[in-house]
Design an enzyme around this catalytic site. Sequence first.
Site, short mmCIF file in Angstrom:
data_model
loop_
_atom_site.label_atom_id
_atom_site.label_comp_id
_atom_site.label_asym_id
_atom_site.label_seq_id
_atom_site.Cartn_x
_atom_site.Cartn_y
_atom_site.Cartn_z
N HIS A 256 0.91 -0.84 0.18
CA HIS A 256 -0.32 -0.18 -0.14
C HIS A 256 0.93 1.15 -0.40
CE1 HIS A 256 1.13 -0.03 4.10
NE2 HIS A 256 0.95 1.00 4.70
C1 UD1 Z 1 -1.40 5.16 6.28
C2 UD1 Z 1 -0.82 5.39 6.91
C3 UD1 Z 1 0.59 4.72 6.56
C4 UD1 Z 1 -0.52 3.43 7.23
C5 UD1 Z 1 -1.57 3.14 5.98
C6 UD1 Z 1 -1.85 1.13 6.98
C7 UD1 Z 1 -0.80 8.05 6.43
C8 UD1 Z 1 0.84 9.30 6.05
N1 UD1 Z 1 -0.34 6.81 5.80
O1 UD1 Z 1 -1.79 5.51 5.00
O2 UD1 Z 1 1.30 4.95 7.69
O3 UD1 Z 1 0.94 2.09 6.75
O4 UD1 Z 1 -2.59 4.32 6.15
O5 UD1 Z 1 -3.73 1.43 6.06
O6 UD1 Z 1 -0.56 8.29 7.86
N2 UD1 Z 1 -9.38 4.80 1.78
C9 UD1 Z 1 -10.48 4.16 1.26
N3 UD1 Z 1 -11.37 3.86 2.74
C10 UD1 Z 1 -9.88 4.04 4.52
C11 UD1 Z 1 -9.10 4.28 4.31
C12 UD1 Z 1 -8.57 5.51 3.05
O7 UD1 Z 1 -11.01 4.21 0.74
O8 UD1 Z 1 -10.73 3.65 5.28
C13 UD1 Z 1 -8.62 5.18 0.60
C14 UD1 Z 1 -8.49 6.42 0.15
O9 UD1 Z 1 -9.44 6.56 -0.88
C15 UD1 Z 1 -7.25 7.59 0.84
C16 UD1 Z 1 -6.04 6.34 -0.16
O10 UD1 Z 1 -7.13 4.97 0.72
O11 UD1 Z 1 -7.45 8.53 0.07
C17 UD1 Z 1 -5.68 6.38 1.52
O12 UD1 Z 1 -5.93 6.32 2.33
P1 UD1 Z 1 -4.67 7.63 3.93
O13 UD1 Z 1 -5.73 7.55 5.29
O14 UD1 Z 1 -4.16 8.63 2.96
O15 UD1 Z 1 -3.33 6.90 3.61
P2 UD1 Z 1 -3.16 4.89 3.45
O16 UD1 Z 1 -2.42 4.93 2.49
O17 UD1 Z 1 -4.02 3.41 4.31
#
Ligand code: UD1
Length: 362
Positions: A206
Amino acid sequence: MKTIVHVVGARPNYMKIAPLIESLRRGSPFRQVLVNTGQHYDDMMSRAFVRDLGLPSPDYDLGVGSASHAIQTANIMIEFERVCQTERPDLVVVVGDVNSTVAASLVAAKLLVPVAHVEAGLRSRDRTMPEEINRIVTDRLSDLLLTPSLDGNANLLAEGIPAEKIHLVGNIMIDSLLRHLPAASLDRMRDRIPVEEGRYAVLTLHRPSNVDDAAVFRRIIAAVRAIAESMPVVFPVHPRTRQRMRDFGLNGELDGVFLHEPLGYIDFLSLTAHARLILTDSGGLQEESTALGIPCLTLRENTERPVTVTHGTNQIVGTETEAILAGYRRAVAPAASTRRPDLWDGKTADRITHVFCDFLAT
Ligand code: UD1
């Protein structure tokens, strides 16, 4: 009565807070308040973990959701400041290195509320990782730095953090792992994923550096396809990764790979605990595989968790197809014995409870 406010927000936070809340409930007089920022919000990224880990329902759900780093961090700060003004905490506890961690630390520090950082001191020395920025800032602002391993103490001392703020307590994620391992039988998964004990690999991906760049993602997929010719690969797909697979047209390129929605904590543990091999770019999974004694290939150029390489089962193999496959051949060869690092023993939460009792007694 003194109040401790705990902050969770993203998937890797829940397993670090659950054992601590439980230990403080048993071993301290403090009132505890749980705040969920809502950085992760899908059921399988968030609520499934709360349920599996027996966490209490959050007292505050900030509902910030996804956005750019600046917007997400700022929204958490705005909402969390209100919580602090209402609750007037004596200590704010943050865990790990996600945006919720740094946002809550900034708010607390400016309100002169002491901050305790669980999992302090880890460094990849790679500032292209947003998590590295979050770690450095959070540690700088924290009053109690609770480290999982001695390399964490060395990193903090080298940055000029006073020794009296640093407490080596061990790895709290392993508290959750050891507690839930007895429930994590492969049978839980059999109806969904037909794999045999010790004869399959688990893949998670991820990191933006791996999945947002089509060329890197394709190199990793080429290696995974080659591995899938000799053992089935199970791939629970993070929402960010699922989106990129659609964007880059990669869905048709994964023959022999079982794609799955994200899994809850115990289901995922039952997959990893019985696997032959783990391939990942996660931080936590490097540690869990070392604790489980399962070989791990880390698809990154560096790690903030070097004890998983020096003591455990981890190899840092990067993202070149050939390098991943060379790592795979080493990982499935008979291995030298590895060991669980010191203080990864299931008792970290109790050690943190003692540190908090001493700190808040004054
Ligand atoms: C975040 C953390 C990362 C951790 C990871 C675990 C930061 C900078 N990054 O990254 O350190 O390893 O979580 O998963 O805090 N999304 C959904 N549903 C959700 C959450 C996210 O659809 O419940 C999608 C959204 O499109 C979002 C993307 O995933 O934009 C990324 O989510 P985000 O929380 O920004 O970062 P992660 O890649 O999950």
